[in-house]
Design a protein around this motif. Structure first.
Motif, short mmCIF file in Angstrom:
data_model
loop_
_atom_site.label_atom_id
_atom_site.label_comp_id
_atom_site.label_asym_id
_atom_site.label_seq_id
_atom_site.Cartn_x
_atom_site.Cartn_y
_atom_site.Cartn_z
N ARG A 55 0.78 -1.14 0.11
CA ARG A 55 0.17 0.06 0.02
C ARG A 55 0.89 1.27 -0.01
NH1 ARG A 55 -5.55 1.16 1.66
NH2 ARG A 55 -5.63 3.26 2.47
N ALA A 56 1.79 1.37 0.86
CA ALA A 56 2.97 2.26 0.67
C ALA A 56 3.54 2.76 -0.56
CB ALA A 56 3.98 2.13 1.77
N THR A 57 3.67 1.44 -1.21
CA THR A 57 4.32 1.76 -2.79
C THR A 57 3.27 2.46 -3.61
OG1 THR A 57 5.94 -0.13 -2.52
CG2 THR A 57 5.44 0.66 -4.71
N PHE A 58 2.13 2.08 -3.54
CA PHE A 58 0.91 2.63 -4.28
C PHE A 58 0.86 4.18 -4.04
CE2 PHE A 58 -3.33 4.28 -4.76
CZ PHE A 58 -3.60 3.92 -5.61
N TYR A 59 0.98 4.46 -2.97
CA TYR A 59 0.93 5.85 -2.42
C TYR A 59 2.29 6.95 -2.82
CZ TYR A 59 -3.29 5.82 -0.07
OH TYR A 59 -4.91 5.40 0.27
N ASP A 60 3.31 6.09 -3.24
CA ASP A 60 4.50 6.62 -3.94
C ASP A 60 4.09 6.96 -5.22
OD1 ASP A 60 6.21 6.22 -1.67
OD2 ASP A 60 7.09 4.37 -2.33
N HIS A 61 3.23 6.51 -5.87
CA HIS A 61 2.65 6.70 -7.13
C HIS A 61 1.70 7.44 -7.63
CE1 HIS A 61 6.16 4.34 -9.07
NE2 HIS A 61 5.90 3.49 -7.79
N PHE A 62 0.68 7.19 -6.60
CA PHE A 62 -0.92 8.05 -6.70
C PHE A 62 -1.14 8.32 -5.55
CE2 PHE A 62 -0.48 4.68 -10.00
CZ PHE A 62 -0.77 5.42 -11.34
N THR A 63 -2.02 9.58 -5.44
CA THR A 63 -2.23 10.14 -4.02
C THR A 63 -3.46 9.30 -3.43
OG1 THR A 63 -3.46 11.84 -5.37
CG2 THR A 63 -1.58 12.44 -4.70
N GLY A 64 -4.42 8.68 -4.45
CA GLY A 64 -5.41 7.97 -4.25
C GLY A 64 -6.10 7.49 -5.40
N MET A 65 -7.40 6.74 -5.22
CA MET A 65 -8.25 6.26 -6.46
C MET A 65 -8.43 7.30 -7.41
SD MET A 65 -8.34 3.01 -5.98
CE MET A 65 -9.78 2.48 -6.85
N PRO A 66 -8.87 8.38 -7.03
CA PRO A 66 -9.20 9.41 -8.13
C PRO A 66 -8.11 9.75 -9.15
CG PRO A 66 -10.20 10.32 -6.11
CD PRO A 66 -9.28 9.22 -5.61
N GLU A 67 -6.89 9.72 -8.64
CA GLU A 67 -5.61 9.87 -9.55
C GLU A 67 -5.44 8.69 -10.42
OE1 GLU A 67 -0.82 11.38 -9.54
OE2 GLU A 67 -2.15 11.30 -7.61
N TRP A 115 -12.66 -3.89 -21.73
CA TRP A 115 -12.93 -2.73 -22.23
C TRP A 115 -14.14 -1.97 -22.03
CZ3 TRP A 115 -15.47 0.29 -25.45
CH2 TRP A 115 -14.98 1.70 -25.73
N GLY A 116 -15.16 -2.86 -22.25
CA GLY A 116 -16.54 -2.14 -21.95
C GLY A 116 -16.91 -1.90 -20.37
N TRP A 117 -16.43 -2.92 -19.76
CA TRP A 117 -16.52 -2.86 -18.14
C TRP A 117 -15.74 -1.78 -17.58
CZ3 TRP A 117 -20.70 -4.18 -16.06
CH2 TRP A 117 -21.51 -5.13 -16.41
N SER A 118 -14.49 -1.71 -18.14
CA SER A 118 -13.49 -0.51 -17.87
C SER A 118 -14.45 0.89 -18.10
CB SER A 118 -12.18 -0.56 -18.24
OG SER A 118 -12.33 -0.22 -19.58
N MET A 119 -14.74 0.94 -19.12
CA MET A 119 -15.42 2.24 -19.30
C MET A 119 -16.69 2.69 -18.39
SD MET A 119 -14.06 3.78 -21.99
CE MET A 119 -12.73 3.42 -20.99
N ILE A 120 -17.34 1.71 -18.27
CA ILE A 120 -18.54 1.67 -16.99
C ILE A 120 -18.07 2.04 -15.79
CG2 ILE A 120 -20.70 0.38 -15.95
CD1 ILE A 120 -21.07 1.08 -18.95
N ASN A 121 -17.00 1.27 -15.30
CA ASN A 121 -16.56 1.33 -14.08
C ASN A 121 -15.72 2.64 -13.74
OD1 ASN A 121 -17.91 -1.07 -13.04
ND2 ASN A 121 -16.31 -2.21 -13.59
N LEU A 122 -15.20 2.84 -14.65
CA LEU A 122 -14.17 4.13 -14.67
C LEU A 122 -15.07 5.49 -14.72
CD1 LEU A 122 -11.17 3.04 -16.67
CD2 LEU A 122 -11.07 3.72 -14.13
N SER A 123 -16.26 5.49 -15.68
CA SER A 123 -17.12 6.41 -15.93
C SER A 123 -17.87 6.51 -14.56
CB SER A 123 -17.90 6.27 -17.08
OG SER A 123 -16.99 6.26 -18.20
N ALA A 124 -18.35 5.90 -13.83
CA ALA A 124 -19.18 6.05 -12.69
C ALA A 124 -18.63 6.90 -11.67
CB ALA A 124 -19.38 4.52 -12.28
N ASN A 125 -17.45 6.91 -11.59
CA ASN A 125 -16.81 7.92 -10.37
C ASN A 125 -16.05 9.00 -10.90
OD1 ASN A 125 -17.93 6.83 -8.09
ND2 ASN A 125 -16.67 4.77 -8.51
N GLY A 126 -16.26 9.41 -12.20
CA GLY A 126 -15.50 10.29 -12.84
C GLY A 126 -16.23 10.94 -14.09
N VAL A 127 -15.24 11.42 -14.95
CA VAL A 127 -15.71 12.23 -15.99
C VAL A 127 -16.24 11.00 -17.18
CG1 VAL A 127 -15.35 13.43 -18.22
CG2 VAL A 127 -14.65 14.22 -16.07
#
Length: 216
Positions: A55-67, A115-127
């Protein structure tokens, strides 16, 4: 002194390469997660486990799920959007540009459900479809309005009509069986919502799709 500088540069380069590889692993793991039907509920812990990092390595690269979502959306959509934009830019009618772009997106779903599911799931919490696609959809509507071919009240309404209906159609295609003409019928419906007559909407939506131009 020269050798010291060279060694430092080499270590820095090795560090950059290692960091880039780790980031790529995280993005790939996230895509795998968002590509599942249940990917909407993805958590950092799950993605870290798939990427085989802490988890620490994750935060070395991203600030959280939105990013992370923004990064994955870019990776998933950029090359495809670029190819679609390059292809439809060769069409002269803004209505046909919109119709072809929508069909390219809908036709991709049976080929790549993840790809279709990724579009659905990524769009649900963003643009929806990501910032690039969001912007390009509105530009196409602006072009149609300025040409007098689309009578929708404003470009934002037209953009939302295109993106909202398209993402709903993708969701439906992933969950239900549909007639092969379903994508064309969706395009007809969207065009009519933009102010295109039914006769023109049917004719434009049935035009043969140009071959997708993957590179210049």
């Amino acid at each position: 002194m020269t050798k010291l500088v060279t060694d430092q540069e080499r270590r820095l380069e090795i560090g950059r390469v290692r960091r880039a590889k780790t980031r790529a692993k995280i993005v790939a793991a996230a895509f795998d997660t968002f590509g599942d039907e249940s990917g909407l509920y993805a958590r950092i812990e799950e993605i870290a486990k798939r990427a085989e990092i802490t988890r620490a390595t994750f935060y070395d690269h991203f600030t959280g799920m939105p990013e992370l979502r923004e990064a994955v959306t870019y990776e998933v959509t950029h090359d495809f959007l670029t190819a679609v934009t390059r292809t439809v830019s060769r069409l002269s009618d803004p209505r046909e540009k919109a119709a072809a772009a929508i069909r390219f997106y809908l036709d991709k779903v049976p080929e790549d459900a993840r790809w279709g599911w990724s579009m659905i799931n990524l769009s649900a919490n963003g643009v929806i479809f990501g910032a690039e696609t969001f912007r390009q959809a509105e530009l196409t509507v602006v072009e149609g309005i300025e040409a007098g071919l689309l009578t929708v009240p404003c470009s934002a309404i037209g953009r939302d009509s295109i993106l909202g209906t398209t993402i709903a159609a993708i969701s439906s295609m992933l969950r239900e069986e549909h007639d092969p003409e379903y994508p064309v019928q969706i395009v007809q419906s969207i065009l009519m919502s933009l102010g295109v007559s039914r006769t023109d909407a049917v004719e434009i939506s049935c035009r043969p799709l140009p071959a997708l131009i993957l590179s210049d």
